[in-house]
Design a protein around this motif. Structure first.
Motif, PDB file in Angstrom:
ATOM      1  N   PRO A 172       0.676  -1.349   0.162  1.00 25.63           N
ATOM      2  CA  PRO A 172       0.062   0.071   0.031  1.00 25.63           C
ATOM      3  C   PRO A 172       0.884   1.291  -0.032  1.00 25.63           C
ATOM      4  O   PRO A 172       1.876   1.356   0.697  1.00 25.63           O
ATOM      5  CB  PRO A 172      -0.906  -0.151   1.191  1.00 25.63           C
ATOM      6  N   ARG A 173       0.275   2.253  -0.748  1.00 26.06           N
ATOM      7  CA  ARG A 173       1.143   3.512  -0.835  1.00 26.06           C
ATOM      8  C   ARG A 173       1.524   3.956   0.355  1.00 26.06           C
ATOM      9  O   ARG A 173       2.827   4.253   0.435  1.00 26.06           O
ATOM     10  CB  ARG A 173       0.574   4.514  -1.566  1.00 26.06           C
ATOM     11  N   THR A 174       0.865   4.307   1.257  1.00 26.74           N
ATOM     12  CA  THR A 174       1.227   4.919   2.679  1.00 26.74           C
ATOM     13  C   THR A 174       2.319   4.208   3.217  1.00 26.74           C
ATOM     14  O   THR A 174       3.367   4.761   3.798  1.00 26.74           O
ATOM     15  CB  THR A 174      -0.061   5.067   3.409  1.00 26.74           C
ATOM     16  N   SER A 175       2.156   2.791   3.291  1.00 22.99           N
ATOM     17  CA  SER A 175       3.235   1.802   3.977  1.00 22.99           C
ATOM     18  C   SER A 175       4.447   1.868   3.243  1.00 22.99           C
ATOM     19  O   SER A 175       5.619   2.011   3.697  1.00 22.99           O
ATOM     20  CB  SER A 175       2.555   0.363   4.052  1.00 22.99           C
ATOM     21  N   LEU A 176       4.282   2.121   1.850  1.00 22.09           N
ATOM     22  CA  LEU A 176       5.679   1.744   1.027  1.00 22.09           C
ATOM     23  C   LEU A 176       6.539   3.462   1.238  1.00 22.09           C
ATOM     24  O   LEU A 176       7.529   3.243   1.416  1.00 22.09           O
ATOM     25  CB  LEU A 176       5.098   1.671  -0.459  1.00 22.09           C
ATOM     26  N   LEU A 177       5.652   4.361   1.361  1.00 23.19           N
ATOM     27  CA  LEU A 177       6.476   5.618   1.148  1.00 23.19           C
ATOM     28  C   LEU A 177       6.947   5.731   2.660  1.00 23.19           C
ATOM     29  O   LEU A 177       8.075   6.033   2.803  1.00 23.19           O
ATOM     30  CB  LEU A 177       5.120   6.794   1.243  1.00 23.19           C
ATOM     31  N   ARG A 178       6.414   5.256   3.509  1.00 20.03           N
ATOM     32  CA  ARG A 178       6.988   5.151   5.037  1.00 20.03           C
ATOM     33  C   ARG A 178       8.092   4.326   5.025  1.00 20.03           C
ATOM     34  O   ARG A 178       9.402   4.983   5.566  1.00 20.03           O
ATOM     35  CB  ARG A 178       5.852   4.625   6.129  1.00 20.03           C
ATOM     36  N   MET A 179       8.059   3.278   4.404  1.00 22.69           N
ATOM     37  CA  MET A 179       9.312   2.317   4.342  1.00 22.69           C
ATOM     38  C   MET A 179      10.485   3.046   3.556  1.00 22.69           C
ATOM     39  O   MET A 179      11.834   2.979   3.903  1.00 22.69           O
ATOM     40  CB  MET A 179       9.110   0.975   3.810  1.00 22.69           C
ATOM     41  N   LEU A 180       9.941   3.681   2.438  1.00 26.87           N
ATOM     42  CA  LEU A 180      11.177   4.190   1.468  1.00 26.87           C
ATOM     43  C   LEU A 180      11.833   5.442   2.276  1.00 26.87           C
ATOM     44  O   LEU A 180      12.888   5.767   2.183  1.00 26.87           O
ATOM     45  CB  LEU A 180      10.496   4.731   0.312  1.00 26.87           C
ATOM     46  N   THR A 181      10.940   6.143   3.005  1.00 27.82           N
ATOM     47  CA  THR A 181      11.474   7.191   3.849  1.00 27.82           C
ATOM     48  C   THR A 181      12.566   6.973   4.760  1.00 27.82           C
ATOM     49  O   THR A 181      13.538   7.464   5.042  1.00 27.82           O
ATOM     50  CB  THR A 181      10.330   8.171   4.582  1.00 27.82           C
ATOM     51  N   SER A 182      12.392   5.716   5.720  1.00 26.10           N
ATOM     52  CA  SER A 182      13.104   5.161   6.424  1.00 26.10           C
ATOM     53  C   SER A 182      14.372   4.724   5.737  1.00 26.10           C
ATOM     54  O   SER A 182      15.502   4.762   6.317  1.00 26.10           O
ATOM     55  CB  SER A 182      12.523   4.061   7.171  1.00 26.10           C
ATOM     56  N   LEU A 183      14.372   4.137   4.524  1.00 28.77           N
ATOM     57  CA  LEU A 183      15.547   3.530   3.803  1.00 28.77           C
ATOM     58  C   LEU A 183      16.342   4.850   3.443  1.00 28.77           C
ATOM     59  O   LEU A 183      17.602   4.631   3.488  1.00 28.77           O
ATOM     60  CB  LEU A 183      15.009   2.799   2.760  1.00 28.77           C
ATOM     61  N   VAL A 184      15.803   5.844   3.113  1.00 26.45           N
ATOM     62  CA  VAL A 184      16.469   7.058   2.697  1.00 26.45           C
ATOM     63  C   VAL A 184      17.035   7.637   3.712  1.00 26.45           C
ATOM     64  O   VAL A 184      18.349   8.017   3.640  1.00 26.45           O
ATOM     65  CB  VAL A 184      15.501   8.163   2.121  1.00 26.45           C
ATOM     66  N   GLU A 185      16.614   7.611   4.977  1.00 26.92           N
ATOM     67  CA  GLU A 185      17.093   8.233   6.221  1.00 26.92           C
ATOM     68  C   GLU A 185      18.350   7.560   6.641  1.00 26.92           C
ATOM     69  O   GLU A 185      19.450   8.100   7.452  1.00 26.92           O
ATOM     70  CB  GLU A 185      16.151   8.288   7.467  1.00 26.92           C
ATOM     71  N   MET A 186      18.291   6.099   6.450  1.00 26.08           N
ATOM     72  CA  MET A 186      19.506   5.235   7.065  1.00 26.08           C
ATOM     73  C   MET A 186      20.640   5.169   5.829  1.00 26.08           C
ATOM     74  O   MET A 186      21.436   4.612   6.222  1.00 26.08           O
ATOM     75  CB  MET A 186      19.029   3.933   7.333  1.00 26.08           C
ATOM     76  N   GLY A 187      20.219   5.862   4.489  1.00 30.42           N
ATOM     77  CA  GLY A 187      21.435   5.772   3.622  1.00 30.42           C
ATOM     78  C   GLY A 187      21.384   4.478   2.789  1.00 30.42           C
ATOM     79  O   GLY A 187      22.253   4.323   1.927  1.00 30.42           O
ATOM     80  N   PHE A 188      20.221   3.585   2.806  1.00 31.52           N
ATOM     81  CA  PHE A 188      20.081   2.529   2.033  1.00 31.52           C
ATOM     82  C   PHE A 188      19.579   2.932   0.561  1.00 31.52           C
ATOM     83  O   PHE A 188      19.899   2.199  -0.515  1.00 31.52           O
ATOM     84  CB  PHE A 188      19.445   1.452   2.746  1.00 31.52           C
ATOM     85  N   LEU A 189      18.904   3.924   0.773  1.00 32.89           N
ATOM     86  CA  LEU A 189      18.199   4.571  -0.727  1.00 32.89           C
ATOM     87  C   LEU A 189      18.359   5.871  -0.996  1.00 32.89           C
ATOM     88  O   LEU A 189      18.697   6.653   0.125  1.00 32.89           O
ATOM     89  CB  LEU A 189      16.936   4.315  -0.746  1.00 32.89           C
ATOM     90  N   HIS A 190      18.603   6.370  -1.961  1.00 34.76           N
ATOM     91  CA  HIS A 190      18.693   7.970  -2.093  1.00 34.76           C
ATOM     92  C   HIS A 190      17.555   8.290  -3.011  1.00 34.76           C
ATOM     93  O   HIS A 190      17.304   7.825  -3.970  1.00 34.76           O
ATOM     94  CB  HIS A 190      20.106   8.271  -2.911  1.00 34.76           C
ATOM     95  N   ARG A 191      16.971   9.453  -2.681  1.00 32.32           N
ATOM     96  CA  ARG A 191      16.048  10.167  -3.550  1.00 32.32           C
ATOM     97  C   ARG A 191      16.351  11.276  -4.366  1.00 32.32           C
ATOM     98  O   ARG A 191      16.805  12.314  -3.527  1.00 32.32           O
ATOM     99  CB  ARG A 191      14.832  10.497  -2.772  1.00 32.32           C
ATOM    100  N   ASP A 192      16.279  11.335  -5.574  1.00 35.29           N
ATOM    101  CA  ASP A 192      17.063  12.391  -6.310  1.00 35.29           C
ATOM    102  C   ASP A 192      16.024  13.595  -6.603  1.00 35.29           C
ATOM    103  O   ASP A 192      15.059  13.345  -6.056  1.00 35.29           O
ATOM    104  CB  ASP A 192      17.490  11.922  -7.642  1.00 35.29           C
ATOM    105  N   ALA A 193      16.345  14.555  -7.301  1.00 31.35           N
ATOM    106  CA  ALA A 193      15.485  15.867  -7.378  1.00 31.35           C
ATOM    107  C   ALA A 193      14.297  15.617  -7.988  1.00 31.35           C
ATOM    108  O   ALA A 193      13.256  16.407  -7.934  1.00 31.35           O
ATOM    109  CB  ALA A 193      16.389  16.881  -7.989  1.00 31.35           C
TER     110      ALA A 193
END
Length: 253
Positions: free
Chosen positions: A38-59
């Motif tokens: 689900p979009r809300t859960s996915l966004l929450r997981m992606l945000t956590s992964l970005v904060e920990m440095g496992f993912l990067h979100r570009d411009a």
């Protein structure tokens, strides 16, 4: 792949990260389509992964693997390479000293022996590949503790109960702190009857190309062979060998 009895959040996180094996960048809608999260859960997981440095979100809002994976990848490669790089030097060191040679790395709050060459002496010091030891006990593990960043080292000392393994195990935390300062000052460690009675060891640090201590190299044997002028001879041998391995790993003074 079966994930029986595994944590569902971990599984979903792994599903997300696995997508980047085949995709350099992915948008939120694409990730939602592939994962069915689900979009809300996915966004929450992606945000956590970005904060920990496992993912990067570009411009543009697309996601890609973060620099944390580069760090882990270098670390794994380094630890795999060090055995192959160290082994020829270890063989020569064993022939020069005629004592057991050990190579250890830090694994959590313990040292783990990842390579060993036995001595030709009939009576040997027991150490096997895969054996674990406390970081405060013995010359080889203590090198790893001594050259930790100060805050990490202090945290370890504060949280660790010092347990006796043999007659010479250091059991007082202030004595341990003083010993670690001395190890850093002289660049080597000596132990007598700390993990096993009547055995001794001398160890030196191995540095990577960034000047970080990533392993320790030691000579170990019966205490009767680690005394006087011979002890100094063994210290010089192990320090020279550790410097050579460090150099082969890219370390420069």
């Amino acid at each position: 792949m079966k994930y029986a009895q595994k944590n569902t959040t971990v599984i979903k996180t792994m599903d997300i990260l696995n997508l980047f094996m085949d995709h350099i960048k992915m948008s939120l809608p694409e990730l939602g389509l592939y994962t069915q999260i689900p979009r809300t859960s996915l966004l929450r997981m992606l945000t956590s992964l970005v904060e920990m440095g496992f993912l990067h979100r570009d411009a543009s809002g697309n996601y890609e693997l973060g620099l944390t994976f580069l760090h882990f990848g270098q670390l794994v490669a380094e630890r795999m390479d060090i055995r192959n790089i160290a082994l020829p030097v270890m063989h020569r060191l064993q022939q020069e000293a005629d004592e057991a040679v050990n190579l250890a790395i830090n694994d959590g709050n313990e040292a783990i022996y990842v390579e060993k060459i036995n001595t030709s002496h009939q009576v040997k010091v027991y150490t096997r590949i895969g054996r674990r030891a406390p970081l405060y006990g013995g010359a080889c593990p203590r090198i790893l503790l001594a050259f930790m960043p100060h805050d990490e080292r202090e945290k370890y000392i504060e949280e660790t109960e010092l347990i006796s393994y043999a007659a010479g195990t250091i059991l007082n935390k202030e004595d341990l702190r003083r010993e670690l300062v001395e190890v850093c000052r002289v660049g080597y460690s000596v132990s007598h009857s700390e993990l096993q009675d009547f055995t001794s060891a001398v160890a030196a640090p191995i540095y990577n190309r960034r000047g970080q201590v990533i392993a320790s190299l030691s000579l170990a044997g019966l205490t009767e062979r680690f005394k006087g002028e011979r002890l100094q001879f063994l210290i010089e041998l192990v320090m020279t060998a550790a410097r050579e391995i460090s150099s082969r790993l890219g370390w420069r003074v």
